[in-house]
Design a protein around this motif. Structure first.
Motif, short mmCIF file in Angstrom:
data_model
loop_
_atom_site.label_atom_id
_atom_site.label_comp_id
_atom_site.label_asym_id
_atom_site.label_seq_id
_atom_site.Cartn_x
_atom_site.Cartn_y
_atom_site.Cartn_z
N PHE A 81 -7.34 4.22 -3.40
CA PHE A 81 -8.22 3.40 -2.58
C PHE A 81 -8.75 2.25 -3.41
CE2 PHE A 81 -10.97 6.62 -4.42
CZ PHE A 81 -12.10 5.91 -4.82
N ALA A 82 -9.17 1.20 -2.72
CA ALA A 82 -9.75 0.03 -3.37
C ALA A 82 -10.93 -0.44 -2.54
CB ALA A 82 -8.72 -1.09 -3.49
N LEU A 83 -11.92 -0.99 -3.21
CA LEU A 83 -13.09 -1.55 -2.53
C LEU A 83 -13.20 -3.02 -2.88
CD1 LEU A 83 -13.85 1.57 -2.95
CD2 LEU A 83 -16.19 0.81 -2.71
N THR A 84 -13.42 -3.85 -1.87
CA THR A 84 -13.69 -5.26 -2.10
C THR A 84 -15.00 -5.61 -1.40
OG1 THR A 84 -12.46 -6.04 -0.15
CG2 THR A 84 -11.22 -5.83 -2.21
N ALA A 85 -15.72 -6.58 -1.98
CA ALA A 85 -17.02 -6.98 -1.45
C ALA A 85 -17.41 -8.29 -2.12
CB ALA A 85 -18.07 -5.90 -1.74
N ASP A 124 -5.22 -9.97 -0.99
CA ASP A 124 -5.01 -10.58 0.33
C ASP A 124 -6.27 -10.48 1.19
OD1 ASP A 124 -2.40 -11.12 -0.41
OD2 ASP A 124 -1.52 -9.49 0.77
N THR A 125 -6.95 -9.34 1.11
CA THR A 125 -8.19 -9.12 1.87
C THR A 125 -9.28 -10.08 1.41
OG1 THR A 125 -7.63 -6.80 2.25
CG2 THR A 125 -9.95 -7.39 2.44
N MET A 126 -9.41 -10.25 0.09
CA MET A 126 -10.44 -11.17 -0.42
C MET A 126 -10.12 -12.62 -0.05
SD MET A 126 -11.71 -9.49 -4.06
CE MET A 126 -10.12 -9.01 -4.72
N VAL A 127 -8.83 -12.97 -0.04
CA VAL A 127 -8.42 -14.32 0.40
C VAL A 127 -8.79 -14.49 1.88
CG1 VAL A 127 -6.43 -15.80 0.90
CG2 VAL A 127 -6.62 -14.65 -1.32
#
Length: 183
Positions: A81-85, A124-127
């Motif tokens: 899993f990964a977390l972005t914020a 990709d999510t952060m972009v």
């Protein structure tokens, strides 16, 4: 009948609340290995149900719309899993700077491509969330994670910190921050 490719059964997606128990189990397994050298044995949580409930709450009601949890899957089994914020460091801009605050793989699932897929999906999510730079804190002694990230184009930005894990000053973990520009 055609033979299916070996990558057909692996994927990454946004985590669902129902993933909470699998994420919690994986996190506790990975932490036992990741922190073995830096933490006393009794310092880590062991109750999967408590950790799973915390995950369920954060997956159901994130504090910020740009807080994302991604899961790597093999068939329907969570392998990482990964977390972005938004980045929260005082020298970061929470509008422009995203943080990869966690990238955890099941210790038994390493070197199978899950980490690379997860990292790419996190970027990709952060972009998509309009961040232009990403940062990630790593334990200074975690050569494997640091090597993985630098191999993917991340670099140390000179920032470092010490986390006081038990509040008494006896268990300090030194971390370094890596960063990368987001296309």
């Amino acid at each position: 009948m055609s033979h299916s490719s070996p990558t057909a059964d692996v994927s990454v997606r946004i985590a669902w609340a129902d993933d909470a128990p699998a994420i919690a189990e994986l996190q506790l397994r990975a932490w036992r290995e990741q922190y073995a050298a830096v933490l006393p044995a009794g310092a880590l949580p062991t109750d999967v149900a408590t950790v799973a409930e915390a995950w369920r709450v954060s997956l159901t009601r994130p504090g910020d719309a740009r807080q994302r949890v991604l899961v790597a899957l093999e068939r329907n089994r969570v392998t990482g899993f990964a977390l972005t914020a938004p980045a929260t460091d005082p020298d970061c801009d929470p509008v422009a700077d995203g943080e990869l605050s966690d990238l955890t793989l099941d210790p038994a699932e390493q070197h199978k491509g899950h980490g690379s897929r997860l990292l790419q999906a996190a970027v990709d999510t952060m972009v998509a969330d309009r961040f232009t730079r990403a940062v990630c804190w790593t334990i200074a002694s975690d050569d494997a994670l640091r090597g993985f990230l630098t191999g993917a184009g991340w670099a140390a930005d000179g920032a470092h910190r010490e986390l006081d894990l038990d509040g008494t000053g006896t268990t300090l973990v030194r971390q370094v921050r890596l960063h990368t520009a987001l296309a």
